[in-house]
Write an enzyme that holds these catalytic residues in place. Sequence first.
Site, PDB file in Angstrom:
ATOM      1  N   HIS A 232      -2.295   5.149  -2.839  1.00 19.98           N
ATOM      2  CA  HIS A 232      -2.131   6.571  -2.436  1.00 19.98           C
ATOM      3  C   HIS A 232      -2.264   7.574  -3.400  1.00 19.98           C
ATOM      4  O   HIS A 232      -2.611   8.745  -3.286  1.00 19.98           O
ATOM      5  CB  HIS A 232      -1.028   6.459  -1.595  1.00 19.98           C
ATOM      6  CG  HIS A 232      -0.637   5.683  -0.620  1.00 19.98           C
ATOM      7  ND1 HIS A 232      -0.488   4.220  -0.630  1.00 19.98           N
ATOM      8  CD2 HIS A 232      -0.798   5.992   0.580  1.00 19.98           C
ATOM      9  CE1 HIS A 232      -0.375   3.884   0.638  1.00 19.98           C
ATOM     10  NE2 HIS A 232      -0.721   4.804   1.384  1.00 19.98           N
ATOM     11  N   ASP A 305      -9.656   2.117   4.361  1.00 22.78           N
ATOM     12  CA  ASP A 305      -8.364   2.550   4.153  1.00 22.78           C
ATOM     13  C   ASP A 305      -8.532   4.155   3.992  1.00 22.78           C
ATOM     14  O   ASP A 305      -9.759   4.628   3.823  1.00 22.78           O
ATOM     15  CB  ASP A 305      -7.949   2.157   2.662  1.00 22.78           C
ATOM     16  CG  ASP A 305      -6.247   2.217   3.001  1.00 22.78           C
ATOM     17  OD1 ASP A 305      -5.659   2.965   3.706  1.00 22.78           O
ATOM     18  OD2 ASP A 305      -5.384   1.555   2.289  1.00 22.78           O
TER      19      ASP A 305
END
Length: 406
Positions: A232, A305
């Site tokens: 992230h 993702d």
Amino acid sequence: MRTWITLGLMCLLWIAPIPDVHYYAKEAVHQDTARDLEKRVDRQLRALSLEEKIGQMFVVGFPGTSIEEARLAELIQTYHVGGVILYGDNIKNAAQLLQLNNTIKTLNQKSSIPLFLSTDEEGGRVSRLPQGKTVFPPNKVIGVNNNPALSYEIGKVIGEELSLFGFNMDFAPVLDVHSHHQNTVIGDRAFSADPDIVGTLGTATMRGLRSARVIPVVKHFPGHGGTTTDSHVGLPVGMQTTEQLRQFELKPFRQAIASGADVIMVAHILYPNVTTDKKPASLAKELVTDLLRNEMSYKGVVITDDLEMGAIANQYSPAQAAVLAVQAGVDLLLLGHSFEKEAQAYSALLHAVKIGEIPVARIDESVKRILTLKAKYTLTDKPLDPSRLQHYPNVKHQEIAERIQR
């Protein structure tokens, strides 16, 4: 002599198994259904414009708990996106969530192709459903229980509660093997440090979700459990060779593929000992096409993702990432937050096809997989009656959670 021959033939006929007429009839029906499905999908595909095909390859998100300022109507009606993802900041309570998903569905009423409505509901600390859901412990605890039948029930409960709100896709289960003690982004989200346990329990959870008519998305191929960087924020690096991945991280994914995995999510992890061009797995042909598709014989849908995560956004624009991912062999592009970035990615992919950088046949290949998956699960954009929330929370579901040894 003739009498003995006749008797011998009669014995052979008596011993030989009689063909199961019902079995062959059932197989024929199944084949006819598969052929009919393929013909229907081919007709759908031929009817789509290039712009509509490109749109089907996107799952998008938006900020906030309502769609008025999110430009979601534009993404659905002008960009023709194939799906929507909801994160925690989109959800306030049960009534609001059902109304939000119903509203999203109504935005797509002019399309003959229903939306993927997705979220991350893993149980444990990654959980999006509102208060009233069945609370499950992290997968690490479920791994200690090591009970495939219980894992199946957990997947079924999660799927049924997602379905209650109109979700038809779940970014779960996690098939990462927790092999590095400093890994916090996966950590207790993994079932185990043993790939065989991860594969067995993860596949059982996948089948449980599927039994509730929710599409499971197994993640994060080829394995995020041995890294230390949170994707992230930055780009994790895995130093494994292809052979080392085969012997360890890939085992759970191989098991899921053997059990009919519908969708696999590819992680943003750099494997410098596997790729020649130093691209993250989600953008690397060596991992998506050569390894997952060709070597592991995976035929289903591949999704990235979130392309707005730091691992990608720090190095690539949304436009670059979208084109590279499709060139690598990805079918669905996940961008979860910004309209501007989602629009940039869409425009770049459309332009790449128009100038011949990506063949139309490559787009058709992905869109056919997407349409086939939607047809397989008979997705619909029909809004749901709010009265269904009387079944939320569910006492029987809570009884299943209480069977887990914590």
